[in-house]
Design a protein around this motif. Structure first.
Motif, mmCIF file in Angstrom:
data_model
loop_
_atom_site.group_PDB
_atom_site.id
_atom_site.type_symbol
_atom_site.label_atom_id
_atom_site.label_comp_id
_atom_site.label_asym_id
_atom_site.label_seq_id
_atom_site.Cartn_x
_atom_site.Cartn_y
_atom_site.Cartn_z
ATOM 1 N N HIS A 196 0.231 -1.055 -0.063
ATOM 2 C CA HIS A 196 0.088 0.001 -0.179
ATOM 3 C C HIS A 196 0.948 1.201 0.016
ATOM 4 O O HIS A 196 1.881 1.125 0.153
ATOM 5 N N HIS A 201 6.511 1.045 3.261
ATOM 6 C CA HIS A 201 6.116 -0.428 2.727
ATOM 7 C C HIS A 201 7.048 0.530 1.436
ATOM 8 O O HIS A 201 7.770 -0.203 0.869
ATOM 9 N N ASP A 291 -0.485 -4.178 6.843
ATOM 10 C CA ASP A 291 -1.147 -3.448 7.419
ATOM 11 C C ASP A 291 -2.355 -3.678 7.252
ATOM 12 O O ASP A 291 -2.968 -2.087 8.406
ATOM 13 N N HIS A 313 2.205 -3.284 11.735
ATOM 14 C CA HIS A 313 3.390 -3.136 13.102
ATOM 15 C C HIS A 313 2.973 -3.575 14.466
ATOM 16 O O HIS A 313 3.805 -3.297 15.373
HETATM 17 ZN ZN LIG Z 1 3.486 0.536 8.122
#
Ligand SMILES: [Zn+2]
Length: 386
Positions: A196, A201, A291, A313
């Protein structure tokens, strides 16, 4: 009477000479057909067409007509087999053969057991069934959760030099990811997933695209109006790779399946656009959540996995109790930065994982985390920076 006698004579002649039927050869449970010539048995050893058997076990083969020698390569194994000698070579080491390769009616036949075992196969002979089976255990797969701080980057090393990269950390981590891949002798990247459009990322992806040829790139198709998003899009456009939006497709690498579990949906939150993927090798499955948060978790099905890359996370907005009950992982990996300002991972998520007796590995504590599997079992090694 005379005619009957002849028939009897023919039958007795047929049965007087023992005729050995060509044995059936199976590779990983599937019968192998030899088109050029039937397998033959000589001194108790089965000989089969040389090129066919080398190619069946996944080796590339060159035949040198002058020296009458075949050179076959598979992974790091090199085999030399000569039609005129009973000494073969495996990675330069001589190996004496009971029966050498030979030329019959212009066809080169190779000893089956030697070829199967030379490349690490298990060769078994069942006399009753006249069946020879060659079994190759699946090569090892290594999943590297690279320590890129408060970010994600996962490198998957598959057999036959197939490489997958899921995310590449933030912009600052890009060079570390490239260096990590170089150390793993990555030649090119078959498949890249940009989960994403958040910096932690995709920020490092332009550096990876600069260093490596990437064949296929999958992302969510959702972009944000940020410099990170624009840099990513420009780098992807100039890579010349096949570029697709996530749409529930599967990629196959031999028997290994890499599945995209998400598609073109509308979400309220950028994290929920994360491309969620599942790696299925034998009895071991890895689930990579990016995520993605609870809204996505609720929409996923068939998610049971031994290894869970925990979503977001370790934030409390992901890894809901219901979802965890459906995944039932043995191991949870959390990619997270030491002392990050988000308070990740959330103590509630850690408690939830601990209460379910799930082993927790964290990049902030364990460094780079590598899970290796042959599809039957797995082991985990950790490498912290010196
Ligand atoms: Zn992230």
């Amino acid at each position: 009477m005379k005619k009957l006698f002849s028939v009897v004579l023919i039958f007795s002649l047929l049965f007087a000479t023992p005729v050995l039927a060509a044995p059936t050869v199976e590779l990983n449970g599937k019968p192998l057909a030899f088109v050029e010539a039937e397998p033959t048995i000589e001194n108790g050893r089965t000989l089969v067409p040389l090129r066919a058997i080398f190619e069946a076990v996944g080796a590339t083969v060159d035949w040198d007509q002058d020296t009458q020698t075949a050179t076959a390569n598979k992974g790091s194994t090199k085999v030399l087999l000569s039609a005129s000698s009973n000494i073969a070579e495996i990675n330069g080491q001589p190996k004496i053969l009971d029966v050498p390769a030979k030329i019959v009616n212009g066809r080169i036949l190779a000893p089956l057991r030697f070829v199967g075992e030379a490349f690490g196969g298990i060769v078994e002979w069942s006399p009753e069934a006249e069946l020879i089976s060659i079994t190759f255990l699946q090569d090892q797969v290594h999943v590297h959760f690279i320590d890129v701080g408060q970010a994600d980057s996962i490198y998957i090393s598959l057999p036959d030099n197939n490489d997958i990269l899921i995310d590449a950390g933030g912009k600052k981590a890009g060079p570390k990811v490239v260096e990590y891949l170089k150390k793993q002798n990555v030649d090119d990247i078959e498949l890249m997933i940009a989960t994403h459009p958040h910096e932690d990322h995709i920020g490092g992806i332009p550096a990876v695209l600069e260093a490596y040829q990437v064949k296929t790139i999958i992302d969510s198709g959702h972009l944000t109006n940020t410099a990170t998003s624009r840099n990513y899009s420009e780098a992807v456009a100039s890579e010349g790779a096949v570029h697709n939006q996530a749409d529930y497709q599967s990629f196959y690498f031999g028997d290994i399946e890499f599945k995209v579990l998400t598609g073109n949906n509308k979400w309220n939150n950028v994290n929920d656009y994360s491309v969620v993927t599942l790696l299925d090798i034998g009895n071991i499955r890895f689930l990579f959540m990016g995520d993605a948060e609870k809204a996505v978790e609720d929409k996923l099905y068939d998610v049971s996995a031994e290894i869970l890359k925990v979503g977001h996370h370790g934030s409390s907005t992901s890894t809901s109790p219901d979802f965890l009950d459906r995944v039932t992982p043995n191991v949870a990996v959390i990619s997270v930065g030491e002392g990050n300002s988000y308070g990740h991972p959330s103590p509630s998520v850690i408690k939830r994982l601990e209460d379910s007796n799930i082993s927790i590995y964290r990049t902030d504590i364990h460094g780079d985390i590598v899970v290796s599997t042959d599809g039957c079992s797995y082991d985990i090694s950790c490498h912290t920076a010196e």
